[in-house]
Design an enzyme around this catalytic site. Sequence first.
Site, mmCIF file in Angstrom:
data_model
loop_
_atom_site.group_PDB
_atom_site.id
_atom_site.type_symbol
_atom_site.label_atom_id
_atom_site.label_comp_id
_atom_site.label_asym_id
_atom_site.label_seq_id
_atom_site.Cartn_x
_atom_site.Cartn_y
_atom_site.Cartn_z
ATOM 1 N N HIS A 95 0.830 -1.211 0.000
ATOM 2 C CA HIS A 95 0.000 0.000 0.000
ATOM 3 C C HIS A 95 0.859 1.253 0.000
ATOM 4 O O HIS A 95 0.619 2.190 -0.776
ATOM 5 C CB HIS A 95 -0.919 0.005 1.222
ATOM 6 C CG HIS A 95 -1.661 1.300 1.408
ATOM 7 N ND1 HIS A 95 -2.868 1.553 0.793
ATOM 8 C CD2 HIS A 95 -1.353 2.408 2.123
ATOM 9 C CE1 HIS A 95 -3.276 2.770 1.128
ATOM 10 N NE2 HIS A 95 -2.384 3.303 1.946
ATOM 11 N N GLU A 96 1.865 1.292 0.877
ATOM 12 C CA GLU A 96 2.733 2.468 0.938
ATOM 13 C C GLU A 96 3.519 2.634 -0.363
ATOM 14 O O GLU A 96 3.752 3.758 -0.819
ATOM 15 C CB GLU A 96 3.684 2.365 2.137
ATOM 16 C CG GLU A 96 2.984 2.337 3.491
ATOM 17 C CD GLU A 96 1.995 3.481 3.687
ATOM 18 O OE1 GLU A 96 2.200 4.555 3.105
ATOM 19 O OE2 GLU A 96 1.000 3.290 4.418
#
Length: 225
Positions: A95-96
Amino acid sequence: MSYWVLFIGIAVVSWLVQMNLQSKFKKYSKIPTGNGMTGRDVAIKMLHDNGIYDVQVTHTPGQLTDHYNPTNKTVNLSEGVYESNSIMAAAVAAHECGHAVQHARMYAPLKMRSALVPVVNFASSIMTWVLLGGILLVNTFPQLLLAGIILFAMTTLFSFITLPVEINASKRALVWLSSSGITNSYNHAQAEDALRSAAYTYVVAALSSLATLIYYIMIFMGRRD
C-alpha cells in the site's frame, strides 16, 4: 442537542473502526504469506517491478505509523511491518509503495494533496485559537469565526482529497500482490480485508471533519439569533 448526538456517534464509530483495524492487524500479522518475504522485501520488489529505483525503504518506530514521504522519497515501514513476513506486512508495505507509484506516475489527487500540505500545516497551527476566539466574539466580530471556518475548510478538503489517494494506493497494491504471486487464492482476501479496514479510518475522519465544519457554519449563520 442533535449536533452532540452526531459528534458522539462519529466518535464511537471512529473508536470502533480503530479497534477493528488493530484487531485485523494482530490477526493478519500472525498469518505468513508463505514465501518468507518481509515487508521490506515486498516493498523493494514492488518498487522495482514498477521501475522505481530512487525510493528508499526504511523503518519507523511505532505501530501503524507506515507512510510514504514524497519529499525525500522514502517508504517508511513500522517495526511490525518492516521485518515481518505476514500477510498484513505485505499488504501494508505494498500500500505504501502504491503511494510511491502514484508519485512516479504523477497521480493528480496525490499532487493536489501534496500541494495542500503547507496550507493545512499553517491552518492547523492557528485554527483552534481562531475558532475559539471567533465563537467567543461571534456577535461582535463575526469575521474572526469566518476566518476560522475557512481555515477548517482547508483541513476538511484535505481529508476528502486523501480518500481517493488512499483507495487508489490500496487498489494498486492488491493488483500487484496478486499478479506478482505474493498473495494467492488462499490469502488475497485477507490482504484485501486488511487494507479495507485501514481505508475506513480515512472515511470516518473525513466525515467527522465535515460534520464539525457544518457545526461551525451553523454557529456563524445563527450568530444574530
